[in-house]
Structures are given as C-alpha cells and as structure tokens.
Design a protein around this motif. Sequence first.
Motif, short mmCIF file in Angstrom:
data_model
loop_
_atom_site.label_atom_id
_atom_site.label_comp_id
_atom_site.label_asym_id
_atom_site.label_seq_id
_atom_site.Cartn_x
_atom_site.Cartn_y
_atom_site.Cartn_z
N ALA A 111 0.89 -1.16 0.00
CA ALA A 111 0.00 0.00 0.00
C ALA A 111 0.92 1.21 0.00
O ALA A 111 1.98 1.19 0.64
CB ALA A 111 -0.86 0.00 1.25
N ALA A 112 0.55 2.25 -0.72
CA ALA A 112 1.44 3.41 -0.80
C ALA A 112 0.64 4.69 -0.87
O ALA A 112 -0.53 4.71 -1.27
CB ALA A 112 2.34 3.29 -2.04
N TYR A 187 3.88 8.44 9.55
CA TYR A 187 3.76 8.91 8.18
C TYR A 187 4.68 10.11 8.00
O TYR A 187 5.28 10.62 8.94
CB TYR A 187 2.30 9.24 7.87
N GLU A 188 4.76 10.57 6.76
CA GLU A 188 5.72 11.63 6.43
C GLU A 188 5.13 13.00 6.76
O GLU A 188 3.93 13.16 6.92
CB GLU A 188 6.05 11.56 4.92
N VAL A 204 4.96 6.65 -2.02
CA VAL A 204 5.80 6.40 -0.84
C VAL A 204 5.19 5.28 0.00
O VAL A 204 3.97 5.20 0.15
CB VAL A 204 5.97 7.69 0.02
N GLY A 205 6.07 4.45 0.55
CA GLY A 205 5.61 3.38 1.42
C GLY A 205 6.74 2.89 2.31
O GLY A 205 7.86 3.42 2.26
N MET A 206 6.41 1.88 3.12
CA MET A 206 7.35 1.45 4.17
C MET A 206 7.87 0.04 3.95
O MET A 206 8.20 -0.66 4.91
CB MET A 206 6.65 1.56 5.53
N THR A 229 -3.37 3.99 -1.69
CA THR A 229 -4.48 3.96 -0.73
C THR A 229 -4.86 5.35 -0.23
O THR A 229 -5.90 5.53 0.38
CB THR A 229 -4.11 3.10 0.49
N ASN A 230 -3.98 6.30 -0.47
CA ASN A 230 -4.22 7.68 0.03
C ASN A 230 -3.27 8.60 -0.72
O ASN A 230 -2.28 8.15 -1.30
CB ASN A 230 -3.90 7.75 1.54
N ALA A 232 -0.34 11.22 -0.38
CA ALA A 232 0.69 11.39 0.65
C ALA A 232 0.49 12.72 1.39
O ALA A 232 -0.24 13.61 0.91
CB ALA A 232 2.07 11.33 0.00
N VAL A 245 -5.98 3.48 5.37
CA VAL A 245 -5.18 2.77 4.37
C VAL A 245 -5.75 1.38 4.15
O VAL A 245 -5.97 0.94 3.01
CB VAL A 245 -3.68 2.71 4.83
#
Length: 267
Positions: A111-112, A187-188, A204-206, A229-230, A232, A245
């Motif tokens: 998911a990003a 989150y960022e 962006v993701g983890m 999913t969203n 950023a 998310v």
Amino acid sequence: MDVCERAKKIAAQLQKEAGMPRVGFILGSGWGDAAHLDGERAVAFSSLEGMPACTVAGHAGNFLFGKAGGNSAVISQGRLHLYEGHAAATAVLPVAVLYELGVRTVVLTNAAGGIDPAMQPSELMLLRDHINLTGQNPLVGRAGSQIFADMTQLYDAELRQTVASACRALSIPCREGVYIQVTGPSYETPAEIRAFRAMGADAVGMSTAIEAVFARYLGMRVAGISCITNMAAGVSDEKLDHADVLAQSKRNRRAIGALVRELVRVL
Ligand code: HPA
C-alpha cells in the motif's frame, strides 16, 4: 544465523505443502486476504520454527499455497517491516523463503501514498524503479562479490508489461512510477513529501525496496505493484491513518484478488 540458512530451515518445514510454485507473491497491507487460490492451504508464520510473527494489523502472517489456471504459486500474506524492529537482513526473510521453495519470479505488493498529484486512491502503480531512503541495505554484512549487485534494471521490464496487460484485461487502472521506501512507522511530513517529489518519487511506502534488492541479489525476476491507498501527506488536506489505508485496500479487494489470480495464471 544468516537469513539464507534461516530461510532453508523454514522452507524445509513447508516442503510438504509447497508443490513446485513457479511464482511467489509478497502481499502487503490489505492485499493479503484479498487473494485466493484453488485448493489453498495456509501455514501460519507462527507455526514455523525460526519465522518471526507478523505484528501489523492487516497482515495475516501466513504462507498460502495453491493454484490458479493450473499453475502453482506461493503467497506470503504479510511481511516483516523495518518499523517492527527487524533489521533489513531479517525483513527480507519471506523473500528468501520463497527463493528456497523454488520461486524465481516474485511479485512484491504494498500500500502506498500517492505523491504525484495526478494519482488517485485505488489506482495501482507498477514500480519502474525505486529509491531506498531507509539507510539500510539487506546485503550489508554478507560475503562474496555478488553483494555488489547491479540494480540498473531491478524491476523486470517484461514482467511489467505482463502485469500492465493483466490490469488492462481486468479493467484495473494502473500506471508506472517510482516508489520511495522510508522506514516509518510514522507517516511523512508535507515537507518530506515535497522533497521526495523533487527526488523523482511518485509514491511512498514502508516496504518493498529492500525486498526487491534481495530478490535481485538472489537472481529472481522482480515485479512491484503499489496500491495507492491515500494521497501522501500534504498532497491533499486529509490526515493519514492506518485504518483508512486498510479500508481503501479493502475497497480494492476484488480487483487485487483477480489480479493476483490472473498473474499466477499467466506468469
Ligand atoms: N506513506 C507511507 N506509507 C504508506 C502510505 C503513506 O502515505 N500509505 C500507505 N502506506
């Protein structure tokens, strides 16, 4: 113990369920429980000696074996994240297990958050490349000259075409882009997202980037797919929440499940 040795021991415990999987998947947040295979058998991470448990909501923590279109596959429902406290060399354990089971084509999903404002939540992004901003590399500490692995064509172009045409066949909107991996778990900030955009990142993701590096090192063909999913942080006015998310991934369940099955069929 070295991650490959550890993976061998875990794969040995899975051998009687495994068959001969041609293709493997690591399914991230919200993806894991969307995909089902014919005659599926699940083995919980927690039942395997040497396999850490999954601690994140939305990650079942199973290896799932089964078929689609007559082809065998193995799915890791869930993964190990840096933000759970795992070192990079441990976080790649599911990839190493798939390799030991015989998988040579791996599809990494996540998911990003969409950085490119043209993206829409629910779209898929096929990874053309990545930026590993975690400061960690799973090959650190390994021996041998293969650690200086070439990453110029990390995400296989032919696989990308295959995934794109599977998306087209299923009417799933998807585009290509560059993924940036951060460690999380927070989150960022909007300033970070602006910086990532300037660096050339589209989402962006983890997760994923360090797994892709390890899979490539092992000689596997690698594909990466993000479910946006969203938007950023700061790209829209929305606050970010893991529950949202997961909820967005759930809305994509049918599309994601159909895509995984289609990929098992054609890969
Ligand atoms: N940032 C980092 N990781 C994520 C995001 C995000 O916006 N969305 C889903 N995973």
